[in-house]
Motif scaffolding. Structure first.
Motif, PDB file in Angstrom:
ATOM      1  N   VAL A 290     -71.444 -29.462   2.806  1.00 10.84           N
ATOM      2  CA  VAL A 290     -71.473 -28.965   4.187  1.00 10.84           C
ATOM      3  C   VAL A 290     -71.667 -30.135   5.149  1.00 10.84           C
ATOM      4  CG1 VAL A 290     -72.855 -27.600   5.814  1.00 10.84           C
ATOM      5  CG2 VAL A 290     -72.179 -26.619   3.601  1.00 10.84           C
ATOM      6  N   GLU A 291     -72.539 -31.060   4.780  1.00  9.07           N
ATOM      7  CA  GLU A 291     -72.852 -32.200   5.659  1.00  9.07           C
ATOM      8  C   GLU A 291     -71.619 -33.092   5.850  1.00  9.07           C
ATOM      9  OE1 GLU A 291     -74.609 -31.339   2.834  1.00  9.07           O
ATOM     10  OE2 GLU A 291     -75.944 -30.150   4.110  1.00  9.07           O
ATOM     11  N   ALA A 292     -70.901 -33.374   4.764  1.00  9.33           N
ATOM     12  CA  ALA A 292     -69.734 -34.252   4.868  1.00  9.33           C
ATOM     13  C   ALA A 292     -68.647 -33.610   5.722  1.00  9.33           C
ATOM     14  CB  ALA A 292     -69.196 -34.575   3.475  1.00  9.33           C
ATOM     15  N   LEU A 293     -68.469 -32.298   5.564  1.00 10.38           N
ATOM     16  CA  LEU A 293     -67.448 -31.611   6.362  1.00 10.38           C
ATOM     17  C   LEU A 293     -67.818 -31.668   7.844  1.00 10.38           C
ATOM     18  CD1 LEU A 293     -66.447 -28.837   7.845  1.00 10.38           C
ATOM     19  CD2 LEU A 293     -64.823 -30.089   6.442  1.00 10.38           C
ATOM     20  N   ARG A 294     -69.107 -31.446   8.131  1.00  9.48           N
ATOM     21  CA  ARG A 294     -69.538 -31.460   9.536  1.00  9.48           C
ATOM     22  C   ARG A 294     -69.385 -32.854  10.147  1.00  9.48           C
ATOM     23  NH1 ARG A 294     -74.831 -27.448   9.470  1.00  9.48           N
ATOM     24  NH2 ARG A 294     -73.667 -25.628  10.190  1.00  9.48           N
ATOM     25  N   ALA A 295     -69.675 -33.891   9.366  1.00 11.88           N
ATOM     26  CA  ALA A 295     -69.523 -35.259   9.875  1.00 11.88           C
ATOM     27  C   ALA A 295     -68.053 -35.527  10.207  1.00 11.88           C
ATOM     28  CB  ALA A 295     -70.043 -36.259   8.843  1.00 11.88           C
ATOM     29  N   LEU A 296     -67.159 -35.056   9.331  1.00 13.58           N
ATOM     30  CA  LEU A 296     -65.721 -35.234   9.558  1.00 13.58           C
ATOM     31  C   LEU A 296     -65.276 -34.479  10.821  1.00 13.58           C
ATOM     32  CD1 LEU A 296     -62.988 -36.259   8.371  1.00 13.58           C
ATOM     33  CD2 LEU A 296     -62.855 -34.110   7.094  1.00 13.58           C
ATOM     34  N   ALA A 297     -65.765 -33.242  10.972  1.00  9.06           N
ATOM     35  CA  ALA A 297     -65.394 -32.430  12.134  1.00  9.06           C
ATOM     36  C   ALA A 297     -65.860 -33.087  13.432  1.00  9.06           C
ATOM     37  CB  ALA A 297     -65.992 -31.033  11.993  1.00  9.06           C
ATOM     38  N   LEU A 298     -67.073 -33.630  13.408  1.00 11.27           N
ATOM     39  CA  LEU A 298     -67.605 -34.317  14.592  1.00 11.27           C
ATOM     40  C   LEU A 298     -66.743 -35.508  14.958  1.00 11.27           C
ATOM     41  CD1 LEU A 298     -71.492 -34.494  14.217  1.00 11.27           C
ATOM     42  CD2 LEU A 298     -70.201 -33.536  16.140  1.00 11.27           C
TER      43      LEU A 298
END
Ligand code: AVI
Length: 322
Positions: A290-298
């Motif tokens: 979840v964290e990696a996906l959110r970092a990518l989205a940001l």
């Protein structure tokens, strides 16, 4: 019309055949031979993919459907009224029905898919079930620029729907570029994004090596397609096999077509030599935290909204405001 994404060459379905031949020859000339997974999806490949989604080992589809159905009201509230839903890689359009049923006043549905025949059939079936909803299918390769229809009068925002963890089939660079393009065209709305999560490699292995061999057929269909469309002479029945494994350091399933013996294949006037055990890399399926996906989205220009998962945390659905 809004161009998506904001980049390079145009998509032209009419030249798709020539592109397949060119990309296959080019991919076969690399040290690690490879071909883009987007070429899986001719009519037969799309049919085989739908069959994969029904397999007991292939948990992503039913898990995402369960997440969408359990949280439909919550998700609909995030999307808000009077939105146009743009689905990327629309396939059989099963999942979007859950959204459309929960939304207060969807203004239009714009499914986008590379497989024209499959898309037209699925869009017509959906239109018959939702006679009051404008359905506007767009046949396009969404990894290339294409035009989105302008918002209808009365539509308030565009909301993207990208389920199934198809984002994981991109390279990390392609995923970032896709999300940047999406953030641009969805500004003022958002993206509902489904991605598969990192988990026990045994579960992943089983999902891509099913007992009935449907995933193997799906993978091998690429060679059948080359034989059908390009007049190649791949010995699909005996010469090549399906290989799929989890690459833990890179957090991805890799699918390959493995040459069972030394052989020569004729393709578009060229001879391609394979050693025994040599492979064509056909797909990566990246798994996310979840964290990696959110970092990518940001990084791509989205905000961060809620994430919904199943009790076993197999799969995740993210709301990313744009
Ligand atoms: C479409 N895509 C997300 C599937 C996946 O799981 O990466 C394609 C697939 N390949 C083998 N099985 C399913």
């Amino acid at each position: 019309p809004l161009r998506f994404p904001v980049a390079a060459t145009r998509s032209d379905p009419a030249s798709a055949d020539a592109e397949f031949g060119r990309e296959l020859l080019e991919g076969l000339s690399r040290k690690q031979r490879s071909i883009s997974p987007k070429y899986f999806y001719d009519a037969e490949g799309s049919r085989l993919f739908d069959a994969i989604c029904e397999l007991p080992e292939y948990y992503p589809t039913r898990t995402e459907l369960a997440i969408l159905s359990a949280n439909a009201a919550d998700i609909a509230q995030r999307i808000g009224p009077d939105a146009e839903i743009v689905e990327f890689g629309a396939g059989s359009l099963r999942k979007v029905r859950l959204l459309l049923d929960a939304l207060e006043s969807p203004r239009r549905f714009v499914p986008i898919d590379i497989s024209g025949e499959h898309l037209q059939g699925a869009a017509a079936a959906l239109q018959a079930e939702y006679p009051d909803l404008p359905v506007h299918p767009v046949v396009a390769d969404y990894t290339r620029p294409f035009d989105l229809p302008p918002l209808l009068a009365g539509s308030r925002r565009r909301v993207g729907f990208f389920p199934g963890s198809t984002l994981g089939n991109f390279t990390p660079e392609e995923a970032l570029a896709f999300l940047q393009g999406a953030a641009h065209v969805l500004r003022g709305g958002g993206l509902l994004l489904g991605v598969d999560l990192v988990k026990d490699p045994a579960l992943l292995h089983a999902a891509y090596n099913d007992a009935q061999g449907v995933t193997a057929q799906f993978n091998l269909n690429l060679l059948h397609r080359a034989n059908r469309e390009l007049g190649a002479d791949f010995d699909v029945a005996r010469g090549f096999g399906h290989a799929a494994f989890y690459n833990a350091p890179l957090k991805r399933i890799e699918m390959h077509l493995l040459s069972r013996r030394a052989q020569v294949v004729r393709l578009l006037g060229q001879q391609v030599e394979f050693a025994e055990g040599e492979t064509i890399h056909t797909e990566n399926s990246h798994k996310f935290t979840v964290e990696a996906l959110r970092a990518l989205a940001l990084r791509a220009g989205f905000g961060i909204g809620p994430v919904w998962t199943d009790p076993q945390r197999l799969f995740s659905v993210h709301w990313l405001p744009a």
